[in-house]
Design an enzyme around this catalytic site. Sequence first.
Site, mmCIF file in Angstrom:
data_model
loop_
_atom_site.group_PDB
_atom_site.id
_atom_site.type_symbol
_atom_site.label_atom_id
_atom_site.label_comp_id
_atom_site.label_asym_id
_atom_site.label_seq_id
_atom_site.Cartn_x
_atom_site.Cartn_y
_atom_site.Cartn_z
ATOM 1 N N ARG A 121 40.818 30.991 -14.578
ATOM 2 C CA ARG A 121 39.695 30.215 -15.159
ATOM 3 C C ARG A 121 40.159 28.871 -15.735
ATOM 4 N NH1 ARG A 121 37.880 35.363 -17.188
ATOM 5 N NH2 ARG A 121 36.313 36.152 -15.752
ATOM 6 N N LYS A 143 37.425 14.863 -10.730
ATOM 7 C CA LYS A 143 36.719 15.451 -9.587
ATOM 8 C C LYS A 143 37.748 16.171 -8.718
ATOM 9 C CE LYS A 143 32.631 12.571 -8.930
ATOM 10 N NZ LYS A 143 31.941 11.601 -8.061
ATOM 11 N N GLU A 185 39.223 0.219 -2.622
ATOM 12 C CA GLU A 185 38.706 0.784 -3.883
ATOM 13 C C GLU A 185 39.001 -0.152 -5.061
ATOM 14 O OE1 GLU A 185 36.946 3.591 -4.354
ATOM 15 O OE2 GLU A 185 37.282 4.850 -2.599
ATOM 16 N N LYS A 227 37.628 2.657 -14.526
ATOM 17 C CA LYS A 227 37.211 4.029 -14.190
ATOM 18 C C LYS A 227 37.179 4.888 -15.453
ATOM 19 C CE LYS A 227 37.201 7.828 -11.222
ATOM 20 N NZ LYS A 227 37.396 8.418 -9.937
ATOM 21 N N GLU A 237 28.737 12.719 -13.871
ATOM 22 C CA GLU A 237 27.884 11.919 -12.980
ATOM 23 C C GLU A 237 26.392 12.209 -13.123
ATOM 24 O OE1 GLU A 237 29.776 11.031 -9.236
ATOM 25 O OE2 GLU A 237 27.835 10.709 -8.308
ATOM 26 N N ARG A 241 28.226 7.018 -13.722
ATOM 27 C CA ARG A 241 29.380 7.291 -12.858
ATOM 28 C C ARG A 241 29.066 7.009 -11.391
ATOM 29 N NH1 ARG A 241 34.042 11.964 -13.323
ATOM 30 N NH2 ARG A 241 35.146 11.341 -11.432
ATOM 31 N N ASN A 245 30.397 4.716 -6.834
ATOM 32 C CA ASN A 245 30.120 4.940 -5.417
ATOM 33 C C ASN A 245 29.615 3.682 -4.713
ATOM 34 O OD1 ASN A 245 30.846 7.688 -5.382
ATOM 35 N ND2 ASN A 245 28.926 8.187 -6.393
ATOM 36 N N HIS A 248 29.760 3.390 -0.977
ATOM 37 C CA HIS A 248 30.037 4.722 -0.427
ATOM 38 C C HIS A 248 28.890 5.303 0.397
ATOM 39 C CE1 HIS A 248 33.503 4.442 -2.991
ATOM 40 N NE2 HIS A 248 33.930 5.642 -2.644
ATOM 41 N N HIS A 252 29.972 6.700 3.832
ATOM 42 C CA HIS A 252 29.880 8.091 4.270
ATOM 43 C C HIS A 252 29.179 8.201 5.623
ATOM 44 C CE1 HIS A 252 30.405 9.439 -0.167
ATOM 45 N NE2 HIS A 252 31.564 9.280 0.447
ATOM 46 N N HIS A 266 38.945 6.145 4.784
ATOM 47 C CA HIS A 266 37.921 6.118 3.732
ATOM 48 C C HIS A 266 37.843 4.744 3.036
ATOM 49 C CE1 HIS A 266 35.321 7.410 0.504
ATOM 50 N NE2 HIS A 266 36.197 6.982 -0.376
HETATM 51 N N1 GLY Z 1 35.313 8.569 -6.731
HETATM 52 C C1 GLY Z 1 34.152 8.488 -7.523
HETATM 53 C C2 GLY Z 1 34.230 9.222 -8.817
HETATM 54 O O1 GLY Z 1 35.282 9.658 -9.210
HETATM 55 O O2 GLY Z 1 33.228 9.403 -9.449
#
Ligand code: GLY
Length: 369
Positions: A121, A143, A185, A227, A237, A241, A245, A248, A252, A266
């Site tokens: 956990r 993430k 990025e 960031k 998010e 957040r 993107n 993106h 995508h 990417h």
């Molecule tokens: N790569 C986008 C984020 O971490 O929210």
Amino acid sequence: MKTVHVALGARAYDVQIGAGGLENAGEMLLPLLPRKRVVIVSDDTVAKAHLGAFQAALETSGIACESLTLPPGEATKCWRELEHVVEWLLARKVERRDVVVALGGGVIGDLVGFAAAILRRGVRFVQIPTSLLAQVDSSVGGKTGINSPSGKNLVGAFHQPSLVLADITVLDTLSDRDFLAGYGEVVKYGLLGDATFFDWLESNADAIRRRDRAALTHAVGRSVEMKAEIVARDETEQGDRALLNLGHTFCHALESATGYSDRLLHGEGVAIGCGLAFELSSRLGLCAQEDPSRLRAHLKQMGMKVDLADVPGDLPSAEALYALMGQDKKVLDGAIRFILARGIGQAFVTADVPRETVLAVLEDGLRGR
Ligand code: GLY
């Protein structure tokens, strides 16, 4: 070294950025270790280049370690390798207070972070990102996850690392293509929230291309600072957040149309996607016409892919690309959410974008091919 603090209360941590982090990794890890032992997961390519130096640094600080290396590439971010990593960690009797180290790019960081999130956990983990993309984006913010046969990054968890060590010198071993893809990025951060940083990137393009250490420390440091600020405001998010993107939604769709293959990395898709997002913003009268041109000029100056014309091989129609955009994770109640901009450094999120304008931008881009 530059330190950026990610202010998340009980889950707060530092990102250390600069030349030589790997050499001093033992010292930086020691305060996190109740017992002087870590387990490392990496991939074969990164392990060949950096695992020896990392293990030597740990040894100097009296830290014992064991390592597992996996095949490189996106296919590793799957259920089978997740099970492999989790069972390997259990066999090593990794406990909650132990530290698992992810040494690698985005694939290793996401997979190992997710394994750490679900093992007992939640065990602690440290990110040592070895690609530019991982240093400025995926290693920070918690993430984690894997791909499912139904799509990319569909299975995962938010699990913050305990420390991130971004050693600029490891970027020396990247191919030009991987390096520049990661730079997509970096540009994104200037475009989304800091026009002064974008000016700085334009003025320092040569130094960055030469991978000058001081220039890279600033570029990575400023990206991570931005960031960290956004993640501290909106960890999971629910709002801001999504600004990360920028580019993106288009990216995508392009990645899906090119089969997530070598045809488009990417970060290359992000750079092209940012160009399309600015073109769309300009057509909607939100930003000056010069803004998309200025962005394209900078990407060209860096020797990067700039337009749809730079994607090799066939691309589907504008309609088909638009349909792929509708499968993006950011779709809410059926509406595609776009990150648009009122100028360089002034991005915002909106679902209020006429379909015809998006199609016109895509059609013009495809005509240029
Ligand atoms: N790569 C986008 C984020 O971490 O929210």
